[in-house]
Design a protein around this motif. Structure first.
Motif, PDB file in Angstrom:
ATOM      1  N   GLN A  55       0.788  -1.235   0.000  1.00 53.34           N
ATOM      2  CA  GLN A  55       0.000   0.000   0.000  1.00 53.34           C
ATOM      3  C   GLN A  55       0.818   1.283   0.000  1.00 53.34           C
ATOM      4  O   GLN A  55       0.361   2.290  -0.521  1.00 53.34           O
ATOM      5  CB  GLN A  55      -0.917   0.029   1.235  1.00 53.34           C
ATOM      6  CG  GLN A  55      -1.919  -1.099   1.270  1.00 53.34           C
ATOM      7  CD  GLN A  55      -2.740  -1.038   2.529  1.00 53.34           C
ATOM      8  OE1 GLN A  55      -3.524  -0.125   2.716  1.00 53.34           O
ATOM      9  NE2 GLN A  55      -2.542  -2.013   3.408  1.00 53.34           N
ATOM     10  N   ILE A  56       1.989   1.269   0.612  1.00 54.86           N
ATOM     11  CA  ILE A  56       2.763   2.499   0.769  1.00 54.86           C
ATOM     12  C   ILE A  56       4.032   2.423  -0.072  1.00 54.86           C
ATOM     13  O   ILE A  56       4.837   1.507   0.067  1.00 54.86           O
ATOM     14  CB  ILE A  56       3.141   2.732   2.251  1.00 54.86           C
ATOM     15  CG1 ILE A  56       1.884   2.851   3.114  1.00 54.86           C
ATOM     16  CG2 ILE A  56       4.030   3.975   2.392  1.00 54.86           C
ATOM     17  CD1 ILE A  56       0.998   4.033   2.799  1.00 54.86           C
ATOM     18  N   ASP A  63      -1.557   8.766   4.495  1.00 52.32           N
ATOM     19  CA  ASP A  63      -1.739   7.356   4.121  1.00 52.32           C
ATOM     20  C   ASP A  63      -0.946   6.449   5.062  1.00 52.32           C
ATOM     21  O   ASP A  63      -1.467   5.465   5.578  1.00 52.32           O
ATOM     22  CB  ASP A  63      -1.249   7.078   2.691  1.00 52.32           C
ATOM     23  CG  ASP A  63      -2.060   7.790   1.618  1.00 52.32           C
ATOM     24  OD1 ASP A  63      -3.224   8.144   1.877  1.00 52.32           O
ATOM     25  OD2 ASP A  63      -1.497   7.990   0.520  1.00 52.32           O
ATOM     26  N   LEU A  64       0.318   6.797   5.270  1.00 51.48           N
ATOM     27  CA  LEU A  64       1.185   5.978   6.115  1.00 51.48           C
ATOM     28  C   LEU A  64       0.666   5.924   7.547  1.00 51.48           C
ATOM     29  O   LEU A  64       0.552   4.846   8.131  1.00 51.48           O
ATOM     30  CB  LEU A  64       2.623   6.513   6.091  1.00 51.48           C
ATOM     31  CG  LEU A  64       3.640   5.751   6.921  1.00 51.48           C
ATOM     32  CD1 LEU A  64       3.786   4.304   6.449  1.00 51.48           C
ATOM     33  CD2 LEU A  64       4.992   6.459   6.897  1.00 51.48           C
ATOM     34  N   LYS A  65       0.317   7.061   8.097  1.00 48.92           N
ATOM     35  CA  LYS A  65      -0.200   7.094   9.469  1.00 48.92           C
ATOM     36  C   LYS A  65      -1.498   6.303   9.588  1.00 48.92           C
ATOM     37  O   LYS A  65      -1.740   5.651  10.601  1.00 48.92           O
ATOM     38  CB  LYS A  65      -0.423   8.531   9.926  1.00 48.92           C
ATOM     39  CG  LYS A  65       0.849   9.269  10.240  1.00 48.92           C
ATOM     40  CD  LYS A  65       0.555  10.687  10.709  1.00 48.92           C
ATOM     41  CE  LYS A  65       1.817  11.402  11.144  1.00 48.92           C
ATOM     42  NZ  LYS A  65       1.528  12.789  11.583  1.00 48.92           N
ATOM     43  N   GLY A  66      -2.323   6.315   8.556  1.00 47.65           N
ATOM     44  CA  GLY A  66      -3.573   5.570   8.571  1.00 47.65           C
ATOM     45  C   GLY A  66      -3.370   4.067   8.589  1.00 47.65           C
ATOM     46  O   GLY A  66      -4.196   3.323   9.110  1.00 47.65           O
ATOM     47  N   GLU A  99      -0.020   4.394  15.524  1.00 48.45           N
ATOM     48  CA  GLU A  99       0.844   4.852  16.611  1.00 48.45           C
ATOM     49  C   GLU A  99       2.259   4.275  16.576  1.00 48.45           C
ATOM     50  O   GLU A  99       3.135   4.778  17.265  1.00 48.45           O
ATOM     51  CB  GLU A  99       0.196   4.521  17.964  1.00 48.45           C
ATOM     52  CG  GLU A  99      -1.139   5.204  18.198  1.00 48.45           C
ATOM     53  CD  GLU A  99      -1.008   6.724  18.226  1.00 48.45           C
ATOM     54  OE1 GLU A  99      -0.065   7.234  18.860  1.00 48.45           O
ATOM     55  OE2 GLU A  99      -1.857   7.381  17.601  1.00 48.45           O
ATOM     56  N   GLU A 100       2.486   3.238  15.795  1.00 47.46           N
ATOM     57  CA  GLU A 100       3.818   2.634  15.720  1.00 47.46           C
ATOM     58  C   GLU A 100       4.833   3.560  15.062  1.00 47.46           C
ATOM     59  O   GLU A 100       6.020   3.450  15.294  1.00 47.46           O
ATOM     60  CB  GLU A 100       3.768   1.322  14.933  1.00 47.46           C
ATOM     61  CG  GLU A 100       2.972   0.229  15.585  1.00 47.46           C
ATOM     62  CD  GLU A 100       2.936  -1.009  14.719  1.00 47.46           C
ATOM     63  OE1 GLU A 100       4.019  -1.470  14.297  1.00 47.46           O
ATOM     64  OE2 GLU A 100       1.833  -1.500  14.448  1.00 47.46           O
ATOM     65  N   LEU A 101       4.376   4.471  14.230  1.00 47.97           N
ATOM     66  CA  LEU A 101       5.245   5.371  13.493  1.00 47.97           C
ATOM     67  C   LEU A 101       5.847   6.411  14.430  1.00 47.97           C
ATOM     68  O   LEU A 101       5.141   7.073  15.172  1.00 47.97           O
ATOM     69  CB  LEU A 101       4.433   6.064  12.393  1.00 47.97           C
ATOM     70  CG  LEU A 101       5.212   6.831  11.348  1.00 47.97           C
ATOM     71  CD1 LEU A 101       6.113   5.893  10.545  1.00 47.97           C
ATOM     72  CD2 LEU A 101       4.242   7.546  10.413  1.00 47.97           C
ATOM     73  N   GLU A 102       7.175   6.522  14.393  1.00 47.85           N
ATOM     74  CA  GLU A 102       7.881   7.479  15.249  1.00 47.85           C
ATOM     75  C   GLU A 102       8.534   8.548  14.393  1.00 47.85           C
ATOM     76  O   GLU A 102       9.206   8.238  13.408  1.00 47.85           O
ATOM     77  CB  GLU A 102       8.954   6.774  16.070  1.00 47.85           C
ATOM     78  CG  GLU A 102       8.428   5.781  17.075  1.00 47.85           C
ATOM     79  CD  GLU A 102       9.534   5.099  17.854  1.00 47.85           C
ATOM     80  OE1 GLU A 102      10.699   5.547  17.797  1.00 47.85           O
ATOM     81  OE2 GLU A 102       9.225   4.105  18.520  1.00 47.85           O
ATOM     82  N   TYR A 103       8.359   9.811  14.788  1.00 50.50           N
ATOM     83  CA  TYR A 103       8.967  10.920  14.066  1.00 50.50           C
ATOM     84  C   TYR A 103      10.292  11.275  14.717  1.00 50.50           C
ATOM     85  O   TYR A 103      10.378  11.401  15.945  1.00 50.50           O
ATOM     86  CB  TYR A 103       8.034  12.131  14.075  1.00 50.50           C
ATOM     87  CG  TYR A 103       8.645  13.338  13.404  1.00 50.50           C
ATOM     88  CD1 TYR A 103       8.917  13.339  12.045  1.00 50.50           C
ATOM     89  CD2 TYR A 103       8.965  14.470  14.142  1.00 50.50           C
ATOM     90  CE1 TYR A 103       9.484  14.437  11.420  1.00 50.50           C
ATOM     91  CE2 TYR A 103       9.524  15.583  13.535  1.00 50.50           C
ATOM     92  CZ  TYR A 103       9.785  15.559  12.175  1.00 50.50           C
ATOM     93  OH  TYR A 103      10.352  16.645  11.565  1.00 50.50           O
ATOM     94  N   ASN A 123      10.015   6.656  11.328  1.00 53.83           N
ATOM     95  CA  ASN A 123      10.597   5.330  11.472  1.00 53.83           C
ATOM     96  C   ASN A 123       9.625   4.302  12.026  1.00 53.83           C
ATOM     97  O   ASN A 123       8.804   4.608  12.889  1.00 53.83           O
ATOM     98  CB  ASN A 123      11.794   5.384  12.442  1.00 53.83           C
ATOM     99  CG  ASN A 123      12.905   6.252  11.924  1.00 53.83           C
ATOM    100  OD1 ASN A 123      13.544   5.935  10.940  1.00 53.83           O
ATOM    101  ND2 ASN A 123      13.123   7.379  12.588  1.00 53.83           N
ATOM    102  N   LEU A 124       9.785   3.101  11.529  1.00 55.04           N
ATOM    103  CA  LEU A 124       9.222   1.889  12.111  1.00 55.04           C
ATOM    104  C   LEU A 124      10.420   0.972  12.296  1.00 55.04           C
ATOM    105  O   LEU A 124      11.511   1.255  11.797  1.00 55.04           O
ATOM    106  CB  LEU A 124       8.221   1.228  11.165  1.00 55.04           C
ATOM    107  CG  LEU A 124       6.917   1.955  10.924  1.00 55.04           C
ATOM    108  CD1 LEU A 124       6.150   1.295   9.790  1.00 55.04           C
ATOM    109  CD2 LEU A 124       6.070   1.945  12.185  1.00 55.04           C
ATOM    110  N   ASN A 125      10.241  -0.150  12.945  1.00 52.90           N
ATOM    111  CA  ASN A 125      11.341  -1.077  13.137  1.00 52.90           C
ATOM    112  C   ASN A 125      11.792  -1.649  11.788  1.00 52.90           C
ATOM    113  O   ASN A 125      11.056  -2.387  11.153  1.00 52.90           O
ATOM    114  CB  ASN A 125      10.917  -2.201  14.082  1.00 52.90           C
ATOM    115  CG  ASN A 125      12.097  -2.942  14.657  1.00 52.90           C
ATOM    116  OD1 ASN A 125      13.201  -2.419  14.731  1.00 52.90           O
ATOM    117  ND2 ASN A 125      11.861  -4.170  15.063  1.00 52.90           N
ATOM    118  N   GLY A 126      12.982  -1.249  11.332  1.00 54.98           N
ATOM    119  CA  GLY A 126      13.535  -1.787  10.095  1.00 54.98           C
ATOM    120  C   GLY A 126      13.253  -0.988   8.839  1.00 54.98           C
ATOM    121  O   GLY A 126      13.662  -1.380   7.750  1.00 54.98           O
TER     122      GLY A 126
END
Length: 135
Positions: A78-79, A87-90, A94-98, A106-109
């Motif tokens: 999708q991204i 789109d990414l946040k949707g 909450e896993e997404l860190e700025y 960032n996400l893990n990896g």
């Protein structure tokens, strides 16, 4: 057109058939288009039209893959490049860190780099980096 542009992005693991942790020789077996090499004291960088590979000299292993340009592969089907921050946040919530220092998400990896907001106020994915998480 580069034959690698439609590959699946799997954080911390791979982009298509290019797996983190492979050796330079293993990587070269899968590359079938022109590339350039930049040699630095710690890293060997291999660049194709829409991808870059970073091989750590100490380990001899592929540690980072970067996609940009016309690359059309996607994360979670999708991204991809051109997707919006909304789109990414949707999708990941909450896993997404700025990270304000690098102006990245960032996400893990996996790390996403965005454009400045366009006339509609949307930030678009310009660059995606896949890396091996520290275990």
């Amino acid at each position: 057109m580069n034959s690698y542009v439609n590959r699946e992005i799997v954080p911390g693991e791979r982009v298509g058939e290019f797996f983190l942790g492979c050796t330079k020789n293993e990587l070269l077996q899968n590359i079938q288009s022109p590339y350039s090499i930049t040699d630095s004291p710690e890293v060997l960088q291999m660049k194709l039209n829409d991808m870059e590979f970073f091989i750590e000299k100490k380990s001899g292993k592929l540690s980072t893959i970067s996609v940009f340009g016309r690359f059309q592969g996607q994360f979670l089907n999708q991204i991809g490049l051109g997707s919006t921050l909304t789109d990414l946040k949707g999708i990941v919530g909450e896993e997404l860190e700025y990270d304000p220092i690098g102006n990245e998400y960032n996400l893990n990896g996996i790390t996403f780099f965005f454009s400045l907001p366009n006339e509609s106020g949307d930030k678009l994915v310009e660059h995606i980096v896949i890396w091996k998480p520290i275990e």
